[in-house]
Structures are given as C-alpha cells and as structure tokens.
Design a protein around this motif. Structure first.
Motif, PDB file in Angstrom:
ATOM      1  N   HIS A 271       0.829  -1.204   0.000  1.00  0.00           N
ATOM      2  CA  HIS A 271       0.000   0.000   0.000  1.00  0.00           C
ATOM      3  C   HIS A 271       0.867   1.258   0.000  1.00  0.00           C
ATOM      4  N   THR A 272       0.444   2.252  -0.807  1.00  0.00           N
ATOM      5  CA  THR A 272       1.092   3.560  -0.829  1.00  0.00           C
ATOM      6  C   THR A 272       0.064   4.621  -0.458  1.00  0.00           C
ATOM      7  N   LEU A 273       0.387   5.433   0.546  1.00  0.00           N
ATOM      8  CA  LEU A 273      -0.493   6.510   0.986  1.00  0.00           C
ATOM      9  C   LEU A 273       0.179   7.839   0.668  1.00  0.00           C
ATOM     10  N   LEU A 274      -0.539   8.738   0.014  1.00  0.00           N
ATOM     11  CA  LEU A 274      -0.015  10.050  -0.334  1.00  0.00           C
ATOM     12  C   LEU A 274      -0.948  11.122   0.210  1.00  0.00           C
ATOM     13  N   SER A 275      -0.382  12.110   0.872  1.00  0.00           N
ATOM     14  CA  SER A 275      -1.193  13.211   1.397  1.00  0.00           C
ATOM     15  C   SER A 275      -0.581  14.531   0.966  1.00  0.00           C
ATOM     16  N   THR A 276      -1.446  15.515   0.662  1.00  0.00           N
ATOM     17  CA  THR A 276      -0.937  16.798   0.184  1.00  0.00           C
ATOM     18  C   THR A 276      -1.986  17.889   0.288  1.00  0.00           C
ATOM     19  N   ASN A 277      -1.508  19.108   0.444  1.00  0.00           N
ATOM     20  CA  ASN A 277      -2.351  20.269   0.179  1.00  0.00           C
ATOM     21  C   ASN A 277      -2.263  20.512  -1.321  1.00  0.00           C
ATOM     22  N   PRO A 278      -3.380  20.713  -2.003  1.00  0.00           N
ATOM     23  CA  PRO A 278      -3.334  20.871  -3.464  1.00  0.00           C
ATOM     24  C   PRO A 278      -2.540  22.110  -3.854  1.00  0.00           C
ATOM     25  N   VAL A 279      -1.743  21.967  -4.891  1.00  0.00           N
ATOM     26  CA  VAL A 279      -0.962  23.102  -5.379  1.00  0.00           C
ATOM     27  C   VAL A 279      -1.319  23.335  -6.849  1.00  0.00           C
ATOM     28  N   SER A 280      -0.334  23.564  -7.673  1.00  0.00           N
ATOM     29  CA  SER A 280      -0.590  23.837  -9.080  1.00  0.00           C
ATOM     30  C   SER A 280      -1.014  22.582  -9.834  1.00  0.00           C
ATOM     31  N   LYS A 281      -1.857  22.763 -10.838  1.00  0.00           N
ATOM     32  CA  LYS A 281      -2.238  21.643 -11.689  1.00  0.00           C
ATOM     33  C   LYS A 281      -1.080  21.183 -12.566  1.00  0.00           C
ATOM     34  N   ASP A 282       0.010  21.932 -12.538  1.00  0.00           N
ATOM     35  CA  ASP A 282       1.205  21.507 -13.260  1.00  0.00           C
ATOM     36  C   ASP A 282       2.037  20.535 -12.424  1.00  0.00           C
ATOM     37  N   ASN A 283       1.694  20.398 -11.148  1.00  0.00           N
ATOM     38  CA  ASN A 283       2.439  19.486 -10.290  1.00  0.00           C
ATOM     39  C   ASN A 283       2.208  18.044 -10.710  1.00  0.00           C
ATOM     40  N   TRP A 284       3.217  17.183 -10.545  1.00  0.00           N
ATOM     41  CA  TRP A 284       3.129  15.795 -11.005  1.00  0.00           C
ATOM     42  C   TRP A 284       1.980  15.052 -10.323  1.00  0.00           C
ATOM     43  N   THR A 285       1.639  15.412  -9.077  1.00  0.00           N
ATOM     44  CA  THR A 285       0.571  14.721  -8.363  1.00  0.00           C
ATOM     45  C   THR A 285      -0.748  14.839  -9.114  1.00  0.00           C
ATOM     46  N   TYR A 286      -1.047  16.059  -9.567  1.00  0.00           N
ATOM     47  CA  TYR A 286      -2.284  16.269 -10.321  1.00  0.00           C
ATOM     48  C   TYR A 286      -2.211  15.563 -11.665  1.00  0.00           C
ATOM     49  N   ARG A 287      -1.083  15.700 -12.356  1.00  0.00           N
ATOM     50  CA  ARG A 287      -0.961  15.109 -13.688  1.00  0.00           C
ATOM     51  C   ARG A 287      -1.001  13.587 -13.640  1.00  0.00           C
ATOM     52  N   PHE A 288      -0.522  12.987 -12.569  1.00  0.00           N
ATOM     53  CA  PHE A 288      -0.478  11.529 -12.473  1.00  0.00           C
ATOM     54  C   PHE A 288      -1.809  10.945 -12.017  1.00  0.00           C
ATOM     55  N   PHE A 289      -2.460  11.576 -11.048  1.00  0.00           N
ATOM     56  CA  PHE A 289      -3.673  11.002 -10.483  1.00  0.00           C
ATOM     57  C   PHE A 289      -4.963  11.572 -11.059  1.00  0.00           C
ATOM     58  N   PHE A 290      -4.862  12.668 -11.819  1.00  0.00           N
ATOM     59  CA  PHE A 290      -6.072  13.261 -12.389  1.00  0.00           C
ATOM     60  C   PHE A 290      -5.978  13.335 -13.921  1.00  0.00           C
ATOM     61  N   LYS A 291      -5.271  14.296 -14.450  1.00  0.00           N
ATOM     62  CA  LYS A 291      -5.146  14.354 -15.904  1.00  0.00           C
ATOM     63  C   LYS A 291      -3.907  15.132 -16.291  1.00  0.00           C
ATOM     64  N   ASP A 292      -3.371  14.770 -17.447  1.00  0.00           N
ATOM     65  CA  ASP A 292      -2.189  15.410 -18.006  1.00  0.00           C
ATOM     66  C   ASP A 292      -2.497  15.745 -19.466  1.00  0.00           C
ATOM     67  N   ASP A 293      -2.772  17.014 -19.734  1.00  0.00           N
ATOM     68  CA  ASP A 293      -3.142  17.421 -21.085  1.00  0.00           C
ATOM     69  C   ASP A 293      -2.008  17.182 -22.076  1.00  0.00           C
ATOM     70  N   LEU A 294      -0.771  17.307 -21.595  1.00  0.00           N
ATOM     71  CA  LEU A 294       0.366  17.112 -22.481  1.00  0.00           C
ATOM     72  C   LEU A 294       0.404  15.692 -23.034  1.00  0.00           C
ATOM     73  N   LYS A 295       0.129  14.714 -22.184  1.00  0.00           N
ATOM     74  CA  LYS A 295       0.176  13.318 -22.599  1.00  0.00           C
ATOM     75  C   LYS A 295      -1.198  12.787 -23.003  1.00  0.00           C
ATOM     76  N   ASP A 296      -2.180  13.693 -23.054  1.00  0.00           N
ATOM     77  CA  ASP A 296      -3.546  13.305 -23.396  1.00  0.00           C
ATOM     78  C   ASP A 296      -4.013  12.161 -22.478  1.00  0.00           C
ATOM     79  N   TYR A 297      -3.726  12.342 -21.195  1.00  0.00           N
ATOM     80  CA  TYR A 297      -4.019  11.312 -20.198  1.00  0.00           C
ATOM     81  C   TYR A 297      -5.116  11.819 -19.272  1.00  0.00           C
ATOM     82  N   PHE A 298      -6.120  10.991 -19.033  1.00  0.00           N
ATOM     83  CA  PHE A 298      -7.211  11.367 -18.130  1.00  0.00           C
ATOM     84  C   PHE A 298      -7.558  10.191 -17.229  1.00  0.00           C
ATOM     85  N   ARG A 299      -7.657  10.472 -15.940  1.00  0.00           N
ATOM     86  CA  ARG A 299      -8.059   9.428 -15.002  1.00  0.00           C
ATOM     87  C   ARG A 299      -9.266   9.847 -14.173  1.00  0.00           C
ATOM     88  N   LEU A 300      -9.257  11.082 -13.690  1.00  0.00           N
ATOM     89  CA  LEU A 300     -10.363  11.547 -12.856  1.00  0.00           C
ATOM     90  C   LEU A 300     -10.451  13.066 -12.919  1.00  0.00           C
TER      91      LEU A 300
END
Length: 433
Positions: free
Chosen positions: A148-177
């Motif tokens: 198990h991996t647990l990650l906790s954060t205060n949200p920052v920029s949508k350019d941050n890897w956390t958002y791009r990896f777990f939500f969406k990355d327009d550059l890679k045309d990737y969408f998860r949530l």
C-alpha cells in the motif's frame, strides 16, 4: 487503545485496506495527516509490518510526522511504554515487532537499501519529484503481505506531477479523474486507487477561530483561500504572465496573416537528460503589441545530430535561430550543419530583463498545437524567498519554453508609449557575463 473520537469523514479511510494507492487531498487543518498516521498505527498493531514514511527532506520529519506518531501513541495507546522511539536512526519499534522508518526523498540513493517495505506514506507528496515517487514504488515489496502507498498533500498547481499523475495530463492526453468530481463526492474508489478530499470543517476538533482565519483569506487572497480552505488544485502564487491565453491553431495562423509587417522570431534552449531541447517560433504584431507563439519543438535524451535531423527543415529555410550562448559547441555544430543559428546575449540580470520584455506584451497568444509551452507558461508563478518576497527572476518550475522565448526576443525592442524605441542596453552598462 484509549477512547478516541474519529472524524466521521475519515472513518472509512482509516479501516479501508482494499486498495493499493490512497491519495488524500485537502485544505489546511483537515486532519488528513493525523488520520493517515492513525491508519498506519492501527495496521502495524494488527500485523507485523515495516512502514516507510517519506518527506522531501529528512530534517522535516522530527517536528512533523515523527512527532505526530509519538503524540498519537502517547495519548491514545495504553501500551505506549512498550514502544521504542529512536532518533539515530529515526524509527519507531512496535511491541509486536512492527517498525516505522523515516527517510528523505531528496536522495534516491538512500532508498535503494530498503527491504520488506509493505506500507509507504509520502507526506506532502507534491514536494517530492515524480521520479522519487516511482523509485519509492519500486521499494514497495514483500513476499506475503499486501502492498500500500499513501499520499497526502495540500493541493498546489495543476502543473504538479501529483495532479498530472492522479487526475489528468493534457500534455500526454491522459485522463483518469476530474478533480471537480472529487470535490463533489469527497471520496471516490476507482480501481486500485482510493481518492479522499477533506477541508477544515471535516475536522471536528478544529477551533472556530482557526476556521474563521482561513475563511477570511477569501477577501484578500482568493488563491490562498482555494488551497487552504477549499482544498482545491489550481495555480499557486503570483502568475508571471497573466495575459497568456490559448487559441486554436487555425485561428492563430489566420490572425498572423493579417498582421502588417510582422516580426518573426525563433529561439532555442538546449538540454539533454534532465532538461529539454525546446525551439519556439514567434510572430510579433508591433502595432497591437501582441506576441503569437505558433510552433514548438520539445524533446530530450537526443544527441545534437538527432536533434538536427528532427529540425532539418530549418537548415533548408535558413530561418534565424537565437540559441543559448552557454552552449557554444552546440551552436557551432548546428551552424556546421547549415543552420542559421546565433548566440543570444546573456548578461548579469538578463533573466529579469528578458522576463520583463515578455511581460510588456499586451497579449501572449499561444497555439493549441504547442502543449508544452501552454503547460509551462499558462500557470507559471514566481518563486518567493524565505520571507515571502517575490523573486522576479525565479519561477515555480524550470520553463524551457520561456528560455527559448527569451532568446528569440534577444534583439527585439518594444515601442514605448511615445513611439520611440527603448534604448538598447550596452554590454558595458549591463556587465556581460
């Protein structure tokens, strides 16, 4: 355990171990860190495990995660005297043989010797680099126990890897949530990932005074309010280019064709392993003071011959390219291959002066076919020093496309309000590096 009142919004999270990944996004004071630590303690009491807790720098553990675990054990566990807390090495030993160890994420070399880790908690995960996250996932292995991996954060920029990896990355045309869906539903279980959103009002132990202080930021600092109170992603800090906007490529080309006496510019920043080769083409509408960005080349891990092959059309057209003067060998190579490439000026204070030059455009309009430029510049913010003062020549990320734009505009002079050109700064007055 002694009697412990759990915040209702976290009860399902604490007892859920059916997922591989747990992402907790929340505002200040929502109690996500407390409940993550409690979740790990309960798991390690019920099963003999080794857990790894990571923050970006090791030194921050002592007053945060380590202190939090110690507080929970001391205040809520009847067997707290049977726990062993040590600082050298920093770890917590449980009565049943379970163990929590603490590491910094600023050096992946220090993580490679870890074995039999079955639980990892990355606190303030947005502060670590994405490659560190993947390195940590590689350390997560055990022959029999669930992982198990647990990650906790205060949200920052949508350019941050956390958002791009777990939500969406327009550059890679990737969408998860869609993050808006998470804010609405608060908890989403999707495949191997458990998403959890929390705000300060979910914490039944937060004081009214603390909640009011966070709410007051809405009146004078909406960005802070969005992050601290609403716990939402967006952009953080003062935007460098508030006039930046995007436009469909066909539309931007149509506008460029209507410009009388357009000024065409091209600039290139060089990179290889960790940074990128970035070339941009610009068109300037001097009368309207508008900068159009209509072409990008963006790639890395390529040798000079490979990059020259990618850009061979420029060798044919002989379009002037201004390149980073810190790479004279690279510029010489491109010139030998038939490119019309010259060094852009670099001098003491040039980063600030070039940035101010870009900011002076009334509009910066970028083609939607330049996704890397958009990703780097749309929400680019200034860095702040330890006292919170803006640093006008440092940014939240390393924008290679901005460097390329700097070089492209090397010999461009704005027209001031009186219709006169800005006086060109001399090498002597600026002190060339």
């Amino acid at each position: 355990m002694t009697e412990l009142k759990i915040n209702p919004h976290f009860e399902d999270f604490i007892y859920d171990w059916d997922h591989t990944n747990y992402l907790l996004v929340g505002g200040y004071g929502s109690s996500k860190s407390f409940n993550t630590a409690l979740k790990i303690i309960l798991k390690l009491l019920s099963e003999k495990r080794t857990a790894l807790v990571v923050r970006n720098t090791f030194e921050t553990h002592r007053e945060s995660t380590y202190a939090l675990f110690r507080e929970i054990v001391k205040d809520h566990l009847e067997l707290h005297n049977q726990f062993n807390f040590t600082l050298n090495p920093m770890q917590i030993l449980f009565p049943n043989g379970s163990k929590i160890i603490f590491k910094g994420g600023d050096s992946t070399e220090k993580l490679k010797s870890l074995v039999n880790i079955s639980v990892i908690w990355i606190e303030e995960c947005s502060e670590i680099r994405e490659e560190v996250y993947h390195e940590l996932k590689g350390r997560l292995r055990h022959p029999t126990l669930s992982l198990h991996t647990l990650l906790s954060t205060n949200p920052v920029s949508k350019d941050n890897w956390t958002y791009r990896f777990f939500f969406k990355d327009d550059l890679k045309d990737y969408f998860r949530l869609n993050d808006e869906e998470l804010y609405e539903k608060r908890i989403i279980k999707m495949e191997d990932t458990y998403y959890h959103h929390s705000v300060v009002t979910d914490n039944k132990f937060a004081t009214d005074k603390y909640i009011e202080a966070l709410q007051e930021t809405k009146e004078y600092d909406p960005d802070t309010y969005r992050i601290k109170f609403e716990g939402r992603f967006g952009f953080s800090g003062l935007r460098v280019f508030s006039q930046f906007q995007t436009m469909p490529h066909d539309e931007i080309i149509a506008k460029i064709r209507k410009i009388q006496n357009p000024s065409r510019k091209c600039g290139m920043d060089f990179g290889f392993a960790t940074s990128y080769n970035c070339l941009v083409k610009l068109v300037i509408d001097k009368n309207e003071n508008i900068l159009y960005i209509h072409y990008e080349y963006y790639d890395k891990n390529k040798t000079d011959p490979e990059t020259a092959e990618d850009l061979k059309d420029f060798a044919f057209t002989k379009e002037l390219i201004k390149g980073d003067s810190a790479e004279p060998k690279t510029i010489r190579y491109f010139r030998q291959q038939g490119f019309n490439m010259r060094s852009a000026r670099k001098y003491k204070g040039s980063r600030l002066q070039y940035t101010k030059k870009v900011k002076r455009f009334k509009k910066i309009i970028c083609s939607d076919e330049c996704p890397n430029v958009i990703r780097e510049l749309q929400w680019l913010t200034f860095k702040k020093d330890s006292k919170g003062i803006i640093k006008e020549d440092e940014f939240s990320t390393d924008p290679h496309s901005l460097s390329a734009i700097w070089y492209a505009l090397d010999d461009y002079d704005h027209i001031d309000l009186k219709g006169d050109k800005m006086k060109e700064l001399t090498k002597e007055s600026l002190g060339i590096w």
